[in-house]
Every structure is written in structure tokens, then in C-alpha cells.
Scaffold this active site. Structure first.
Site, short mmCIF file in Angstrom:
data_model
loop_
_atom_site.label_atom_id
_atom_site.label_comp_id
_atom_site.label_asym_id
_atom_site.label_seq_id
_atom_site.Cartn_x
_atom_site.Cartn_y
_atom_site.Cartn_z
N ASN A 8 0.96 -1.30 -0.02
CA ASN A 8 -0.14 -0.03 -0.12
C ASN A 8 1.09 1.02 0.04
O ASN A 8 1.50 1.79 0.95
CB ASN A 8 -0.75 -0.01 1.29
CG ASN A 8 -1.75 1.26 1.39
OD1 ASN A 8 -1.88 2.04 0.50
ND2 ASN A 8 -2.51 1.30 2.61
N LYS A 10 -0.16 4.24 -0.34
CA LYS A 10 -0.68 5.22 0.26
C LYS A 10 -0.33 6.57 -0.48
O LYS A 10 -0.17 6.50 -1.81
CB LYS A 10 -0.05 5.71 1.65
CG LYS A 10 -0.29 4.35 2.57
CD LYS A 10 -0.04 4.63 4.13
CE LYS A 10 -0.22 3.11 4.86
NZ LYS A 10 -0.18 3.23 6.14
N HIS A 94 -9.80 1.12 4.87
CA HIS A 94 -8.31 1.12 5.70
C HIS A 94 -8.77 2.03 6.85
O HIS A 94 -9.44 3.17 6.82
CB HIS A 94 -7.52 1.72 4.64
CG HIS A 94 -6.21 1.76 5.14
ND1 HIS A 94 -5.67 2.48 5.91
CD2 HIS A 94 -5.03 0.69 5.04
CE1 HIS A 94 -4.19 2.22 6.51
NE2 HIS A 94 -4.00 1.33 5.85
N GLU A 96 -6.95 4.39 7.86
CA GLU A 96 -6.70 5.96 7.67
C GLU A 96 -7.98 6.33 7.03
O GLU A 96 -8.12 7.81 7.19
CB GLU A 96 -5.25 6.30 6.71
CG GLU A 96 -4.15 5.86 7.66
CD GLU A 96 -3.04 5.33 6.89
OE1 GLU A 96 -2.96 5.50 5.66
OE2 GLU A 96 -1.93 4.66 7.46
N GLU A 166 -5.53 -4.95 10.89
CA GLU A 166 -4.18 -3.97 11.07
C GLU A 166 -4.45 -3.18 12.40
O GLU A 166 -5.36 -2.38 12.24
CB GLU A 166 -4.45 -3.00 9.65
CG GLU A 166 -3.96 -3.64 8.67
CD GLU A 166 -3.32 -2.62 7.62
OE1 GLU A 166 -2.22 -2.66 7.19
OE2 GLU A 166 -4.40 -1.72 7.18
N GLY A 172 2.63 2.29 10.69
CA GLY A 172 3.45 3.36 10.61
C GLY A 172 4.30 3.89 11.80
O GLY A 172 4.93 4.92 12.06
N SER A 211 3.67 -2.16 10.52
CA SER A 211 5.00 -2.09 10.57
C SER A 211 5.59 -3.49 10.44
O SER A 211 6.52 -3.95 10.77
CB SER A 211 5.43 -1.74 12.08
OG SER A 211 4.92 -0.35 12.43
P1 13P Z 1 2.99 0.42 7.70
O1 13P Z 1 3.58 -0.77 7.18
O2 13P Z 1 3.84 1.76 7.20
O3 13P Z 1 2.82 0.34 9.17
O4 13P Z 1 1.29 0.51 7.29
C1 13P Z 1 0.73 -0.32 7.23
C2 13P Z 1 -0.55 0.06 6.40
O5 13P Z 1 -1.53 0.64 6.85
C3 13P Z 1 -0.65 -0.91 5.18
O6 13P Z 1 -2.18 -0.61 4.70
#
Ligand code: 13P
Length: 249
Positions: A8, A10, A94, A96, A166, A172, A211
Site C-alpha cells: 500500500n 498510500k 483502511h 486511515e 491492521e 506506521g 509495521s
Molecule cells: P505500515 O507498514 O507503514 O505500518 O503501514 C501499514 C498499513 O497501513 C498498510 O495498509
């Protein structure tokens, strides 16, 4: 079954950067072919990525889409448009998007339904926040997200769905959770799927995100409770992401 690896990106990586990225990433294709790899760039970058991935065995997908077929929804992208671009999957809900765009479980369930109507695999993303985990509410929260996210699936004949667990507090932060904690939640998700999708529950892959990197990835994917990963930060570096995939095969 091949391990599932979804990158992803982003809101990172332009079309120009994607070309450079793929120049490196696609070098050892025989490794990538042993996993089910999908890259999810930002929407306008999908055509460039699709063109370069065509015929490689690596798929592409989208980070989001709208639930309506067509219409006056300025700034949105439909599942039909994603299907036309050859997207294999779409992330739905997701964390976010739940946080910054206030996506509700109802909207997410409609996205899941609409994706399937266009032969795109919905990746239903669920996970608790840090406060919810601290308050011991993580199980209740995730059960509810899975139930609500799948509530419109009973009419869908050819069921293809992925659930991504997740935990928001691991995204992150560089601080992944313990594999045992992830397996425990994956088993819980499986039990909810058995209740809501009696006929297809066993075949729904459950993946972990938060992560994940080239060092810890193998500890999560046990081929039983968890069959793949959803990767953010590490997927931005083509060499590290390649190494991550190599750890799983
Ligand atoms: P990270 O791998 O940066 O923690 O992000 C995970 C994520 O949100 C994947 O969709």
C-alpha cells in the site's frame, strides 16, 4: 497457497518515481512469482503501474473506491473505473480512511459489495485503536467491524474476499505487534466469518498489517491463521520490499 503480499503506497510515489521503482523491483521476477503480490499506488498512478506490470504476474489494485456505480460524486473513483484499469483488488475501510474521512461500517460494506459486483477482490481492513486495546475492547471492535463490513455479502455467489487485520497502533509506528497477538485476532476473525458466511468462511484469507518489514515478516505468516501481509512503509523501498517477499517463499 502462495503467500499474499499487498504493498500500500498510500499518498506516496508519483508516476515518474513508480517507473524507477519498478525498474528495480521487477528485476528478480522468479521470486515475485512465488507469492501473490499486488501493488496499490495512488489512483492516478495506477495506469503507469499497470502498463509496467502487465504480463509480470504482479498485480495492481486500488487503495479505495466509491460504492455507487456512477454519478455526481466529484473527486471519487468507481469500481467500474478500477475494473477497466484491470485492478485485482481494492482496500475497503483502511483505518486511515476510517479516521481521516470518517468512513462508516455501512459505507465500507457497500464498497465490499460493489467491488465484488465488478470482479474486484475487496480487502476488508479492520483493527482497533490503541485506546480500544488498552480498554480491552479490541475483540468487540474487530468483531463488529467484520460483521458490519460483510453484512451485504449474502447475495454474492462467487465469494472472493480478503480480511486484513491492521491494529491502528501498529501502523506506521515501527512497532509491530507480537505474532501471537495477530494470530489470536485472526482466529477471532475466522470465527466471525464462520458465523456470517457459513459456506465460504474457510477460504477467506486473513492477512496482517502494521509495521511489517523484511526482518519480522516471516514471524507473522504461519500459513494457517495468517496467510499474508499488507505493507505500508516497507513497500516504498523496492529493494526492501523485494527482500520482504523473498522471506516468505
Ligand atoms: P505500515 O507498514 O507503514 O505500518 O503501514 C501499514 C498499513 O497501513 C498498510 O495498509
Amino acid at each position: 497457497m502462495k503467500p499474499i503480499v499487498i504493498g500500500n503506497w498510500k499518498m506516496n510515489i508519483t508516476s515518474q518515481e513508480a517507473k524507477v521503482y519498478l525498474g528495480t523491483f521487477l528485476r528478480k521476477l522468479e521470486v515475485l512469482k512465488q507469492a501473490e503480490v499486488t501493488l496499490c499506488p495512488a489512483g492516478p498512478v495506477i495506469p503507469t503501474v499497470a502498463q509496467m506490470l502487465e504480463g509480470t504476474g504482479v498485480a495492481w489494485g486500488s487503495q479505495n473506491a466509491h460504492w455507487e456505480e456512477r454519478g455526481a460524486f466529484t473527486g471519487e473513483v468507481s469500481m467500474e473505473i478500477l475494473q477497466d484499469l484491470g485492478c485485482r483488488l481494492v482496500l475497503c475501510g483502511h483505518s486511515e480512511r476510517r479516521k481521516w474521512f470518517k468512513e462508516s461500517d455501512f459505507e465500507i460494506s457497500r464498497k465490499v459489495e460493489q467491488a465484488l459486483a465488478h470482479n474486484i477482490v475487496p480487502v476488508l481492513c479492520v483493527g482497533e485503536t490503541f485506546d480500544e486495546r488498552k480498554a480491552q475492547k479490541h475483540e468487540v471492535v474487530v468483531i463488529e467491524q467484520v460483521r458490519k463490513g460483510t453484512e451485504r455479502l449474502s447475495n454474492i455467489p462467487a465469494l472472493a474476499l480478503i480480511v486484513a487485520y491492521e491494529p491502528v497502533w501498529a501502523i506506521g509506528t515501527g512497532q509491530a505487534i507480537e505474532p501471537e497477538q495477530a494470530w489470536e485476532m485472526a482466529r477471532l476473525i475466522r470465527s466471525v466469518l464462520r458465523e456470517v458466511l457459513p459456506s465460504g468462511a474457510e477460504s477467506v484469507p486473513i492477512i496482517y498489517g502494521g509495521s511489517v518489514n523484511e526482518i519480522n515478516v516471516a514471524s507473522f505468516v504461519d500459513g494457517d491463521a495468517i496467510s499474508g501481509v499488507l505493507v505500508g512503509g516497507t513497500s516504498l523501498d523496492p529493494e526492501k520490499f523485494h527482500q520482504l517477499i523473498a522471506q516468505l517463499i
